[in-house]
Design an enzyme around this catalytic site. Structure first.
Site, PDB file in Angstrom:
ATOM      1  N   SER A  69      14.975  48.934  79.396  1.00  0.00           N
ATOM      2  CA  SER A  69      16.017  49.310  78.423  1.00  0.00           C
ATOM      3  C   SER A  69      17.326  48.621  78.788  1.00  0.00           C
ATOM      4  O   SER A  69      18.226  48.508  77.952  1.00  0.00           O
ATOM      5  CB  SER A  69      16.204  50.829  78.386  1.00  0.00           C
TER       6      SER A  69
ATOM      7  N   GLU B 230       6.331  59.019  76.482  1.00  0.00           N
ATOM      8  CA  GLU B 230       7.521  58.867  75.636  1.00  0.00           C
ATOM      9  C   GLU B 230       7.220  59.167  74.172  1.00  0.00           C
ATOM     10  O   GLU B 230       6.239  58.639  73.599  1.00  0.00           O
ATOM     11  CB  GLU B 230       8.067  57.434  75.769  1.00  0.00           C
TER      12      GLU B 230
HETATM   13  O1  KIV Z   1      13.100  51.245  79.915  1.00  0.00           O
HETATM   14  C1  KIV Z   1      13.326  52.453  80.017  1.00  0.00           C
HETATM   15  O2  KIV Z   1      14.466  52.907  80.152  1.00  0.00           O
HETATM   16  C2  KIV Z   1      12.181  53.368  79.962  1.00  0.00           C
HETATM   17  C3  KIV Z   1      12.483  54.817  79.836  1.00  0.00           C
HETATM   18  C4  KIV Z   1      12.944  55.107  78.473  1.00  0.00           C
HETATM   19  C5  KIV Z   1      11.325  55.642  80.236  1.00  0.00           C
HETATM   20  O3  KIV Z   1      11.077  52.936  80.007  1.00  0.00           O
END
Ligand code: KIV
Length: 289
Positions: free
Chosen positions: A53, A190
Site C-alpha cells: 500500500s 481482507e
Molecule cells: O499493503 C497493505 O497495506 C496490506 C494491508 C492492507 C493488509 O496488504
C-alpha cells in the site's frame, strides 16, 4: 498513547500464538518510514507491515501494482531502523514472486537479508500456496493474504469485498486453509463478510489478522495513513479514523506560510545571536572595507 506496557524485546511468533490462545487481540499496523515506525513502536503495536500500500500512501502510484522490490526494500529498511519490539512483515510486491518458487525465494531472501524483516507477505491462494510452501521450506516465515488481494484487484472485479456468496466464501476459506497447510505462520484476511471470517476461525489454527473482515479474527490491521487521516481520498467502509493529521498538517503549514509572509516568523527567539562586542567588531570590519 496506549496504556499498553511495552515489552523490552522483539516479539516472536510464539508470542502471537500465545496471544491467540489467550484470546488477546493482536494489533498490526502498516508503516513506511522511520518516523512512522517510531510512532507505532511507541504505541505498543505487536506487528508492523510495510505493505505494498506504500505504492499509494507514500509513493503516489494509483495502485499497489507498480511498486518495485527496490522501493519496498528502501522503505522496509527505514522502518526496521525505527522498530525494537514489534514483528516486522514486508510485502513482496506484485511480479516479484509469482513466476516460480526460485523467483519467490530469491526475492524473499533479498528482503530478509537487506531489510531484517521477520516475515514476508504474499497475496492469493492458487499458485501462491506453492510459493508459500517453497518459502517456508527455505526457512522464511510467510504471511498469507486472502479475500481482497489488491495486487490482483482487476481480476477480482476491482477493490470490492470478496466471498459474498456461499461458493465464493468457501473459496476464500479453502485458500486460507491451503496457505496454513503450506506452512504460513499467519494469515491476513481482507474485505470479506464477517460471517466468512467467523466460519474460518472455527477451522484454522494459525493467527488470523483481519482488515474489513469483522471482529472474529485474532487481530486487526489498518493502514497507518487511513487510521490517522493522512491520506487524501476516500477510505474503505472498514476504515475508522482515529486522528485527522492531514488537516492538522495543512493548518500548520498554512500558519507557517502566513507568518513568513507577514514577517512574524522568525521572531527574535528563533534567531542565533553573537556577543555584542563581536557584533560591534563586525560592523567596524565592514566599515573599514
Ligand atoms: O499493503 C497493505 O497495506 C496490506 C494491508 C492492507 C493488509 O496488504
Amino acid at each position: 498513547m496506549s496504556a499498553h506496557a511495552a515489552p523490552t524485546r522483539r516479539l516472536t511468533l510464539g508470542d502471537l500464538a500465545a496471544k491467540k490462545a489467550a484470546g488477546e487481540p493482536i494489533v498490526m499496523v502498516t508503516a513506511y518510514d522511520h518516523p512512522g515506525a517510531q510512532i507505532v513502536e511507541a504505541a505498543g503495536v505487536d506487528m508492523v507491515l510495510v505493505g505494498d500500500s506504500a505504492a499509494m500512501t507514500v509513493l503516489g502510484y494509483d495502485s499497489t501494482v507498480p511498486v518495485s522490490v527496490d522501493e519496498m526494500i528502501m522503505l522496509t529498511k527505514a522502518v526496521r531502523r525505527g522498530l525494537t519490539t514489534p514483528l516486522l512483515v514486508a510485502d513482496l510486491p506484485f511480479g516479484s514472486y509469482e513466476a516460480s518458487d526460485a523467483q519467490a525465494i530469491a526475492t524473499a531472501q533479498r528482503f530478509v537479508k537487506e531489510t531484517g524483516c521477520d516475515l514476508v507477505k504474499i497475496e492469493r491462494g492458487g499458485t501462491s500456496v506453492d510459493r508459500a510452501r517453497a518459502l517456508v521450506s527455505a526457512g522464511i516465515p510467510v504471511v498469507g493474504h486472502v479475500g481482497l488481494t489488491p495486487q490482483t484487484a482487476t481480476s477480482l472485479g476491482g477493490y470490492r469485498s470478496q466471498g459474498r456468496t456461499a461458493e465464493a466464501a468457501l473459496a476464500v476459506i479453502d485458500s486460507a486453509l491451503a496457505l496454513q497447510d503450506a506452512g504460513c505462520s499467519l494469515l491476513v484476511v481482507e474485505a470479506v463478510p464477517a460471517e466468512v471470517t467467523a466460519s474460518l476461525m472455527s477451522l484454522i489454527d494459525i493467527p488470523v489478522i483481519g482488515i474489513g473482515a469483522g471482529s472474529a479474527a485474532d487481530g486487526q490491521v489498518l493502514v497507518f495513513h487511513d487510521l490517522l487521516g493522512i491520506y487524501d481520498g476516500g477510505a474503505a467502509k472498514f476504515v475508522k479514523r482515529y486522528a485527522s493529521l492531514r488537516s492538522a498538517a495543512i493548518e500548520g503549514v498554512t500558519a507557517y506560510a502566513d507568518e513568513v509572509r507577514a514577517h512574524v516568523y522568525p521572531a527574535p527567539e528563533h534567531a542565533y545571536s553573537m556577543p555584542a562586542e563581536e557584533a560591534a567588531r563586525l560592523r567596524e570590519l565592514l566599515e573599514g572595507r
